[in-house]
Design an enzyme around this catalytic site. Sequence first.
Site, PDB file in Angstrom:
ATOM      1  N   HIS A   1      44.989  83.908  13.074  1.00 27.15           N
ATOM      2  CA  HIS A   1      45.590  85.158  13.565  1.00 27.15           C
ATOM      3  C   HIS A   1      46.964  85.385  12.955  1.00 27.15           C
ATOM      4  O   HIS A   1      47.601  84.463  12.405  1.00 27.15           O
ATOM      5  CB  HIS A   1      45.672  85.154  15.093  1.00 27.15           C
ATOM      6  CG  HIS A   1      46.599  84.139  15.672  1.00 27.15           C
ATOM      7  ND1 HIS A   1      47.966  84.317  15.772  1.00 27.15           N
ATOM      8  CD2 HIS A   1      46.361  82.908  16.207  1.00 27.15           C
ATOM      9  CE1 HIS A   1      48.521  83.265  16.337  1.00 27.15           C
ATOM     10  NE2 HIS A   1      47.570  82.379  16.610  1.00 27.15           N
TER      11      HIS A   1
ATOM     12  N   CYS B   1      46.108  76.926  16.499  1.00 24.73           N
ATOM     13  CA  CYS B   1      45.551  78.004  15.683  1.00 24.73           C
ATOM     14  C   CYS B   1      46.019  77.908  14.232  1.00 24.73           C
ATOM     15  O   CYS B   1      46.955  77.172  13.907  1.00 24.73           O
ATOM     16  CB  CYS B   1      45.959  79.359  16.263  1.00 24.73           C
ATOM     17  SG  CYS B   1      45.176  79.733  17.849  1.00 24.73           S
TER      18      CYS B   1
END
Length: 405
Positions: A337, A355
Amino acid sequence: MVAVTRRSVFLPLTLTLALAAVLTVTACGSGDKPGKSTATTAAPSPSGTPVKKEPFTFALTPAADAKNLPISTELGTAVTGGKVTTVELVTAGKKVEGALRPDGTAWVPAKPLAPGASYTATVTATGDDGKAETRTTAFSTMARPGSRVGTGMYLFTGGTYGVAMPVVVEFVDFQVPEAERAAVARRLFVTSDPPQLGAWHWFGGNQVLYRPKEYWKPGTKLTVRTGLDGHPLGNGKYGDQERSATVGIDASSRILEVDNATKQMVAKKDGQVVRTMKVSLGKTSTPSSSGSLVVMDKLEKTIFDSSTYGVPANSPDGYRSEIRYAQRLTWSGEFIHAAPWSEGDQGVRNVSHGCVNVSWADAEWVFGFTMIGDPVVIKGTERQVKPGNGWTAWDVPWDEYAKSP
């Protein structure tokens, strides 16, 4: 269990079984005793030694007058020394459509049988010696079961997916007992055009995935049927409904390769590098998972909230943030992301909660580049992805994968 998925459709051509091992048909009784012919030898082989033929045997199940059978019942058509030549299944004067399994062990109705109905089957098999035998049986199905388990499949007709897309079938709030898994997987059918070797593999009792030995060939067409309506799942539970989908694999092959050593993510299309991006991965206390992962979902805008997995948002390690261009890699919440707050760390050090952080521009670009089912390979982090934490079919070596169920 391994099978080659063949170019075919469910009707009227042969069903393509997603498992090649011969298993007992789920709803079988003792059936008729096999009939035997007397022919045992053929013409001499080139060496002059006669070649011994298999004796012709033919058994049909369910047993005559069997009652209360599941609506997923198949006709067992075990033949040696010959093959099944005709099958007719009738209820209330109407013929039931269906097809033989490629291994010839059963004839599969194209749709679930009706609950509380009577059926008559007439099957003819012909031996290698040209002699034919016809057998009949009659049976009835059970009433519609009340104790049903919800099922799901992560494919939608008309969709296009990446080359690593597995066929994912799951069971809602239910663990299929280990003893039942092979029979359940036998009711899951996959065809591919062009044909490719593939197998089912269970990740616990609530999810089973099908993948080819190698990534799907670009442009492949997949046809999937989950024949679980009324099928016994164990512990007195039955499947809720049949599901089907016809989908395509994209004409191009894409892959993202993330290397913790270089802090870079490389995007490739059809084997060629098209973009290299800086990343920041999970810090030591919350490392990213290494492994062969798959893009599971794409969310242009979403909220990440640590309280959803037990860490208060206002705690030192908590957060609640609006996230852009998020692509899910694991069930536990690892995504690729946009992370503009960590751009100074990207390419240098790991600061995320697990992430793959990239810049806003890179996140927007890679979001447009990928599709669900594309492979993402991450290497060099402090932990390996756990089996089942995402669509981890590709993280299991093929020889091990193909042994399940």
